[in-house]
Each structure stands twice: as C-alpha cells, then as structure tokens.
Design an enzyme around this catalytic site. Structure first.
Site, mmCIF file in Angstrom:
data_model
loop_
_atom_site.group_PDB
_atom_site.id
_atom_site.type_symbol
_atom_site.label_atom_id
_atom_site.label_comp_id
_atom_site.label_asym_id
_atom_site.label_seq_id
_atom_site.Cartn_x
_atom_site.Cartn_y
_atom_site.Cartn_z
ATOM 1 N N GLU A 221 -12.763 -3.072 8.011
ATOM 2 C CA GLU A 221 -12.231 -2.533 7.442
ATOM 3 C C GLU A 221 -11.835 -2.105 6.090
ATOM 4 O O GLU A 221 -11.571 -3.607 5.584
ATOM 5 C CB GLU A 221 -10.412 -2.939 7.992
ATOM 6 C CG GLU A 221 -9.151 -1.950 6.680
ATOM 7 C CD GLU A 221 -7.516 -2.100 7.692
ATOM 8 O OE1 GLU A 221 -7.561 -1.751 7.920
ATOM 9 O OE2 GLU A 221 -7.672 -2.683 7.777
ATOM 10 N N THR B 249 0.665 -1.174 0.514
ATOM 11 C CA THR B 249 0.189 -0.248 0.200
ATOM 12 C C THR B 249 0.916 1.161 -0.064
ATOM 13 O O THR B 249 0.632 2.132 -0.254
ATOM 14 C CB THR B 249 -0.605 -0.043 1.071
ATOM 15 O OG1 THR B 249 -0.224 -0.488 2.370
ATOM 16 C CG2 THR B 249 -2.168 -0.950 0.998
ATOM 17 N N CYS C 241 -3.659 3.350 6.743
ATOM 18 C CA CYS C 241 -4.296 2.746 7.902
ATOM 19 C C CYS C 241 -5.343 3.636 8.802
ATOM 20 O O CYS C 241 -6.275 3.031 9.095
ATOM 21 C CB CYS C 241 -3.964 1.698 8.307
ATOM 22 S SG CYS C 241 -1.826 2.207 9.546
ATOM 23 N N GLY D 48 0.094 -6.682 7.527
ATOM 24 C CA GLY D 48 -1.513 -7.227 7.379
ATOM 25 C C GLY D 48 -0.829 -8.087 9.180
ATOM 26 O O GLY D 48 0.312 -7.812 9.737
#
Length: 495
Positions: A340, A118, A250, A199
């Site tokens: 999420e 990301t 995030c 993650g």
C-alpha cells in the site's frame, strides 16, 4: 513546576468524557426534529469554514492538497447529511403490523473517535454527524500531527450544535495527545464504543479495549483494466483518483493490472495524462524510500507530490509529472512498491487474461488489503461479476476507486470510515453510517402458540437402561463393554 504532559493528557481525557456523558444524557431526550436542527447547524458551520480547516490540516500535517481537503470537508458535511437524513435514528424507526414488532432506537452513549493524520478534519466531521444523529456525544483523539486542526474542527462542531440547542460537550477533542490519553479514552467505563480510523496497530488496540469498536483496515487496492474497457475513461478515472489529495484515501488504487492486448494503449494514455514511468533502477530507488523494510509506508512521503518523492529517491523526473508508475513483475518483500502506497506512486503489472488478473489481485490484497476494496474497468458484465469472488467488500466498477469507495461517485453510503468485515478485522463490512451507531430495542407481541411434540423423555430412556441384565463387573469382556456403550449411545440419541 514542570508539567507532566502524560498525566495532564489523561486528566483531560477524563474531563472530556465526563462532560460528554453529561451532554449525552440530555441529548438522549431530544426528538428527531431537534436533532436534525443541530445537524443542519453543524453542516452550515462546516461549509462556512471548509477552506480554513483545510488550510490548517495541510499546514499542520504537511500532507495533501488544500483544494482537495476543502472538497473532502464539504463531502463529509453536506453530502453525508443529505444522504443520511432519511435514516431513522431517534424513537420508533419501524413498525411491522404483520409480525407485530416495533423497532425503537436508543443511543449508544459516549463514543470515542480516533482519527488519522491523512484525513484529520473530514473524518471528525463525518463521525461527529453520524454520532450526533443517533443522540450520542463523541470525544476525539487526533493524530499527534493533527491536533490543532482536529481541535478546531471539533470546537466548530460543538459550537454550532450548541447554537442549535444542543448541550455543551456533544463534540470535543483532546488538545494534549499521548498514548496514555488515548488508552484512557478507549478503556473509560463511560465510553460505549470506539470508532478507530488509522493503521492496523491502532485498530487492533481499539478492538482490544473490551468494548464495541468500528475499525478501518488498510487498503492496497488493485485495479484491473480489462480488454473491453474504455481505456481513455479508465486511465482518466485512475489519474483523478490517485492524484486526489495526493492519493491518501485508503480506497485509492495502489497497483494497475493491465490486460495484455491493451497494454500499449494504456501506457500511452497514462503518459499523455502526465504519468512518469520509472526505469527498473528507479523502481528500486523509489521502493527504498517510499516503503520501510517492514513493508509499511514511510510517513514522511505520505500524501506527497511526485517531485518530493523523486528528490528523496534521487530520481530525475519531468517537473509536471503527476504520478510515478512502477512497472513490476512480482510482489511481496522483494517488491516494496507492491504494498500500500498512500501517495502519488502506482505499481504496474501486465497479465494475459482476466483469470490471471484475479489471481494477482488476490495476492496483492494479501499484502494488506483483505476485506477492503478492489476496482475494475470493463464492459464485460460476466467478468465484472467474477470479481464478486474476490476477498473484499467493495468492488468498484468503471469509476475512480478513491471516490467510488467513499460513496461520492457510487451508490455506496457516503463515508470516510470504510469497514473491512471480519476478513479485515472489522466489525462491519460496509461504509460506516449513523445506523451503525445506535442500539435497537424490539417490542414484540405473541402471534403464534407454542407447541411441543411428544418425545421419549430422558427418564424413560435411563429407566430402560437400568432394566438391562446385570453383569458381573469382575467378568466383563471387551465385547460386552462395547455392546453396553452402543446401547447407551443409542438411548441417548432417542433423547
């Protein structure tokens, strides 16, 4: 001969650690001025190449927006440097003349950075600057879909550092990625600590490596628009935050919680700014493609525009839609979009008051955001302070959550590695900075005399027990045993 890529990647990881160790042993002797010269050189190199790296990242990862990745690269370099240059990380960092304690910084050594798809370039920039500021070297293991941009970023940093006098190898990146290579890095005996950004599985692996680690947990950030809020500003902030790089930070908002008295006003403003409200049937369709059955994000739709998500879901939306809003009346397994969503989709809830908003926020955080962040838009300071009771370590007020969480629009430490504390499985509960990547020695002088009060010694207590009347072991009654036990316990308390 067929090359065994797994073995080759393990060998590369060992080579990079060896080179990083040699570089770090030299860097450990640099003074503050020499380190700062290296950091300035790195920042200048990133500024000159921010667009090139951003384009590489977008092309390789197929995530995000070029202009926003440029902004993240610049934030991770210049803004991080300017905000941390005052932090002492070399030599004596403080002296307390009253307590007669000197605090002295010592490098950790070789660090490993595991970076995400990301934010592949900006995370490397930030973590490298923080590591080198503490006279550490760092080796990165990039996401398999971000190898080229990751290697290009690390190479650029290393070259800029060498030009400023650093030893070669202070920053490097695996070009052959594999699970085995990452495990080799994390378990290597010459690696001092790990910075894991990704993650929950990755973070858990880092903490299982048997050495200090800094992990970043998942978000699922709820945002509450309370009835006293400036609605136009609140909605604008949320739109800016959630559309920034297509919602991949995030700390970006994941679900809007609206106070019922301002529901209509909020909906109207969201629509005016380009948000598209999904119908109940469209919510189901979007939920099936955005979230996996296990509750995780569909990687193919991370950081995508609403049009891409709508096409995948078989939904027809206006071509200029900037966000997809999913009205919901529940959360959990039966409501996939309550989880999420690092993309351009937001959940939407309406509550009767702030207390109901608090309870709903906690339930949403339990789905995967404990310890991370929550946001609130309100002019009521009493209610704002009530959110300090939430199980998160960043309560972001009246600002875009994504940008506030990383410290761009707030007074938080500018960072792209956000700790979630023990509640979220992290070793730190704040934004990672260079102060976390050093050891601290303490030189301390005696300033007070040690005195001990006279107390009955164990020998004396034991002796008194021995003077108790002898009892025929064959005729001991239960009451007598109980009395003896009480006496022993009483004497032990004296000691």
């Amino acid at each position: 001969m067929v090359l065994d890529t797994d073995l080759a990647s393990i060998q590369e990881s060992r080579h990079l650690v060896k080179k990083a160790k040699e570089a770090q042993l030299q860097l450990a002797h640099f003074n503050e001025q020499q380190i700062d010269k290296i950091l300035v050189s790195i920042v200048e190199a990133i500024e000159a190449n921010a667009e090139r790296l951003a384009r590489m990242a977008c092309k390789e990862t197929e995530y995000g927006i070029v202009e926003h990745k440029i902004a993240k690269n610049l934030f991770a370099s210049r803004e991080v440097y300017e905000s941390t240059k005052h932090i002492k990380t070399i030599g004596t960092i403080s002296e307390d003349s009253y307590a007669k304690v000197i605090r002295y910084a010592a490098p950790m050594g070789v660090l490993v950075g595991v970076t995400p798809r990301t934010n592949p370039t900006s995370t490397i920039i930030h973590n490298a600057l923080c590591a080198i500021k503490g006279a550490n070297s760092i080796v990165f293991s990039p996401h398999p879909f971000a190898v080229q941009c990751g290697c290009a970023t690390a190479e650029l940093i290393n070259e800029a550092a060498v030009r400023a006098g650093a030893p070669d190898g202070v920053c490097s990146c695996l070009s052959l990625t594999s699970l085995q290579a990452t495990n080799e890095l994390m378990h290597h005996s010459d690696v001092a600590a790990i910075i894991a950004t990704g993650g929950p599985g990755l973070v858990k692996s880092a903490y299982s490596a048997g050495k200090p680690a800094f992990g970043v947990g998942s978000g699922n950030v709820p945002v509450f628009i309370e009835r006293t809020a400036d609605v136009k500003q609140a909605v604008s902030d949320i739109m800016v935050s959630k559309t920034f790089d297509n919602g991949m930070i995030c700390a970006s908002e994941q679900s809007i919680i609206v106070d019922q008295p301002i529901q209509d006003e909020v909906i109207a403003e969201l629509k005016r700014l380009g948000a598209y409200f999904l119908s109940p049937e469209e919510v189901k369709k979007a939920g099936r493609v955005v979230i996996t059955p296990a509750g995780g994000m569909n990687n193919a739709l991370v950081g995508q525009l609403p049009a891409v998500i709508a096409e995948k879901a078989g939904i027809s939306i206006p071509p200029d839609a900037k966000l997809l809003i999913a009205p919901m009346d529940g959360y959990g397994r039966d409501y996939p979009l309550s989880h999420e969503k690092l993309t351009t989709v937001l959940g939407f809830y309406v509550v009767n008051d702030w207390k109901e908003a608090c309870n709903l926020s906690i339930e949403l955080l339990k789905l995967g955001g404990i310890g991370h962040s929550c946001a609130i838009h309100s002019l009521n300071e009493t209610i704002i302070h009530e959110f300090l009771q939430k199980p998160v370590f960043r309560i972001i007020v009246n600002t875009p959550s994504a940008l506030g969480g990383i410290g761009q629009t707030t007074g938080l430490m500018p960072s792209l590695t956000l700790g979630c504390g023990t509640w979220g499985g992290s070793s730190i509960s704040e934004n990672l900075g260079p102060q976390h990547l050093i050891n601290i020695k303490h030189l301390t002088y005696g300033i007070k005399k040690a005195t001990f009060a006279k107390t009955q010694t164990f020998t004396t207590a034991a002796s008194s027990l021995l003077q108790q009347p002898k009892v025929d072991s064959l005729n001991i009654q239960s009451d007598a045993i109980e009395d003896i036990v009480k006496q022993v316990l009483q004497q032990l308390k004296v000691c």
